[in-house]
Design an enzyme around this catalytic site. Sequence first.
Site, PDB file in Angstrom:
ATOM      1  N   ASP A   1     -27.003  72.746 -42.358  1.00 29.16           N
ATOM      2  CA  ASP A   1     -27.364  72.762 -43.776  1.00 29.16           C
ATOM      3  C   ASP A   1     -28.643  71.946 -43.933  1.00 29.16           C
ATOM      4  OD1 ASP A   1     -27.165  73.036 -46.614  1.00 29.16           O
ATOM      5  OD2 ASP A   1     -26.278  71.052 -46.736  1.00 29.16           O
ATOM      6  N   SER A   2     -29.292  72.071 -45.086  1.00 30.56           N
ATOM      7  CA  SER A   2     -30.473  71.259 -45.374  1.00 30.56           C
ATOM      8  C   SER A   2     -30.109  69.782 -45.452  1.00 30.56           C
ATOM      9  CB  SER A   2     -31.092  71.687 -46.698  1.00 30.56           C
ATOM     10  OG  SER A   2     -30.152  71.568 -47.734  1.00 30.56           O
TER      11      SER A   2
ATOM     12  N   TYR B   1     -33.979  72.286 -49.437  1.00 27.87           N
ATOM     13  CA  TYR B   1     -34.615  73.569 -49.114  1.00 27.87           C
ATOM     14  C   TYR B   1     -34.872  74.400 -50.372  1.00 27.87           C
ATOM     15  CZ  TYR B   1     -33.622  73.253 -44.019  1.00 27.87           C
ATOM     16  OH  TYR B   1     -33.594  72.916 -42.692  1.00 27.87           O
ATOM     17  N   GLY B   2     -34.107  74.143 -51.424  1.00 31.70           N
ATOM     18  CA  GLY B   2     -34.038  75.032 -52.587  1.00 31.70           C
ATOM     19  C   GLY B   2     -35.353  75.393 -53.239  1.00 31.70           C
TER      20      GLY B   2
ATOM     21  N   CYS C   1     -25.672  76.795 -45.808  1.00 30.58           N
ATOM     22  CA  CYS C   1     -26.664  76.461 -46.820  1.00 30.58           C
ATOM     23  C   CYS C   1     -27.048  77.783 -47.471  1.00 30.58           C
ATOM     24  CB  CYS C   1     -27.881  75.841 -46.132  1.00 30.58           C
ATOM     25  SG  CYS C   1     -29.347  75.701 -47.179  1.00 30.58           S
ATOM     26  N   ASN C   2     -26.909  77.847 -48.780  1.00 29.54           N
ATOM     27  CA  ASN C   2     -27.198  79.101 -49.474  1.00 29.54           C
ATOM     28  C   ASN C   2     -28.659  79.501 -49.360  1.00 29.54           C
ATOM     29  OD1 ASN C   2     -24.870  80.292 -51.363  1.00 29.54           O
ATOM     30  ND2 ASN C   2     -24.566  78.114 -51.049  1.00 29.54           N
ATOM     31  N   THR C   3     -29.573  78.529 -49.485  1.00 30.10           N
ATOM     32  CA  THR C   3     -30.995  78.860 -49.433  1.00 30.10           C
ATOM     33  C   THR C   3     -31.357  79.414 -48.053  1.00 30.10           C
ATOM     34  OG1 THR C   3     -31.382  77.024 -50.966  1.00 30.10           O
ATOM     35  CG2 THR C   3     -33.300  77.983 -49.914  1.00 30.10           C
TER      36      THR C   3
ATOM     37  N   GLU D   1     -26.055  64.368 -55.800  1.00 32.78           N
ATOM     38  CA  GLU D   1     -26.484  63.309 -54.883  1.00 32.78           C
ATOM     39  C   GLU D   1     -26.496  61.948 -55.593  1.00 32.78           C
ATOM     40  OE1 GLU D   1     -29.254  64.232 -51.874  1.00 32.78           O
ATOM     41  OE2 GLU D   1     -27.786  65.771 -51.403  1.00 32.78           O
TER      42      GLU D   1
ATOM     43  N   CYS E   1     -24.302  77.440 -54.134  1.00 30.42           N
ATOM     44  CA  CYS E   1     -24.938  76.291 -53.489  1.00 30.42           C
ATOM     45  C   CYS E   1     -23.815  75.380 -53.022  1.00 30.42           C
ATOM     46  CB  CYS E   1     -25.848  75.564 -54.485  1.00 30.42           C
ATOM     47  SG  CYS E   1     -26.516  74.014 -53.833  1.00 30.42           S
TER      48      CYS E   1
ATOM     49  N   HIS F   1     -23.530  72.344 -52.720  1.00 29.48           N
ATOM     50  CA  HIS F   1     -23.303  71.092 -53.452  1.00 29.48           C
ATOM     51  C   HIS F   1     -22.390  71.298 -54.662  1.00 29.48           C
ATOM     52  CE1 HIS F   1     -26.589  69.148 -51.271  1.00 29.48           C
ATOM     53  NE2 HIS F   1     -26.334  68.033 -51.899  1.00 29.48           N
TER      54      HIS F   1
END
Lengths: 268, 268
Positions: free
Chosen positions: A10-11, A42-43, A73-75, A152, A184, A186
Amino acid sequence: MKDMPIGIFDSGLGGLTVMSQIMKLMPCEDIIYFGDTARVPYGSKSQESIIKYSMQIASFLLEKKVKIIVVACNTASALALPSLRKKLSVPVIGVIEPGAKYAVNATRNGRIGIIGTEGTINSSSYVKEIKRIDIKKKAFTQACPLFVPLVEEGWLSHPITYLIIEEYLKALTKKNIDTLILGCTHYPLIKKAIQKKVGKKTELVDSASATAGEVLKILKKDGLKSERQRKARYQFFVSDSPKKFQHVGQRFLGKLPMWVKKINLEEK
Amino acid sequence: MKDMPIGIFDSGLGGLTVMSQIMKLMPCEDIIYFGDTARVPYGSKSQESIIKYSMQIASFLLEKKVKIIVVACNTASALALPSLRKKLSVPVIGVIEPGAKYAVNATRNGRIGIIGTEGTINSSSYVKEIKRIDIKKKAFTQACPLFVPLVEEGWLSHPITYLIIEEYLKALTKKNIDTLILGCTHYPLIKKAIQKKVGKKTELVDSASATAGEVLKILKKDGLKSERQRKARYQFFVSDSPKKFQHVGQRFLGKLPMWVKKINLEEK
């Protein structure tokens, strides 16, 4: 081959929601997790950069002899999956196909909402995947760039978080959707707050568990599932300081003792 | 030598607030700006990474024959300035010393507040610099990690922005400060909103103009000030796609035509 670890990347930290589901579903599988914390997020970055970063990480995971790579990671799933699949010899699973498939099966009125980072939403990956499975389904999207910084910051149920959710979802909730994809990794951390805002009748689809199910399916199909009966080993690698990762990581994974090592990808 | 350009760098777009002040004060100086958009933000990353990134960018700027380097990023100024000064042969100016000096002169009651990213605040750079100038001054700090994403989202005067400012500044405003340093180059874009929350009696110190004044002073002192009388040339370089930089950059610099080129620092 069967006893080789699963590779996840993931990012940053978000992919730990996917790792957590894989741990629950396949408690005997070893896992190597990579978080690109030196270049997170990354988004908002370009496809070219995301492909480069993803290829660097995949090479590192292959050196570690993983049997499958999960792009948690979705992006990166949205922008780099075709490039990774073309170049890598192990199976590569993203989070978008499993999430889209789950949503298509879950919706009753055929109207699906998708929220994610700018990169994920602008790529239209979820919409394309939903239409590929069932052209008749309607999909509505909304980028929510402030959700990742909010998570975050740890404001998971802060009054301001509710206001920001309301602001972003205002237009989507008017579309009469009955299913909403949290696009995402998160977002599951503010799932309760999102659920409150969209109401109980809207089902929230968290790609993490759908992806874990898909990983299990592929490991079985390819004869790669471990048959060992021992406690799994988990290793974590990051591209920036391990300290913050360990600290915030527990928000995602619970109080698991985390062995985290820093790797310099750029010099590899 | 005198007609060589000024080099400015930042993790992304924020440093354009500093560039804008330098352009106003020294309209004949050529400027080369570098924004590390592939790795933005710096605020939550480790000192080791920030030093590495700053050195890579400084090397690039020196190849472009700059006569001075302005570190237009609070986090990089806080964490990488001593390393840069040790290794580079041109003068290197950060934003922290000029901002701290201005605040020490501006305060009437000797109580100064500082807001910035996690990296800047945790480094205590402003506090150390204020104490170095005048040990008797009192300094109070607050990290505001959500301000940068808010500015990048363009919510400059959104009601939610006011609520977030209130939340972050709650403790600081109780400290009876009469001066507040905006310790991040993004913050001048929400200066009006911050001013409303802290009240007119608190002077906001925006390091950008203090830094521009310092640059002029050093150029004069070192005999490096250009004496040409022509329109200056501006060049912009970024590490990720130029598109977003051009788009959001206008929010900082006005509708200046921007020639932006992508550079791959990692492969240099």
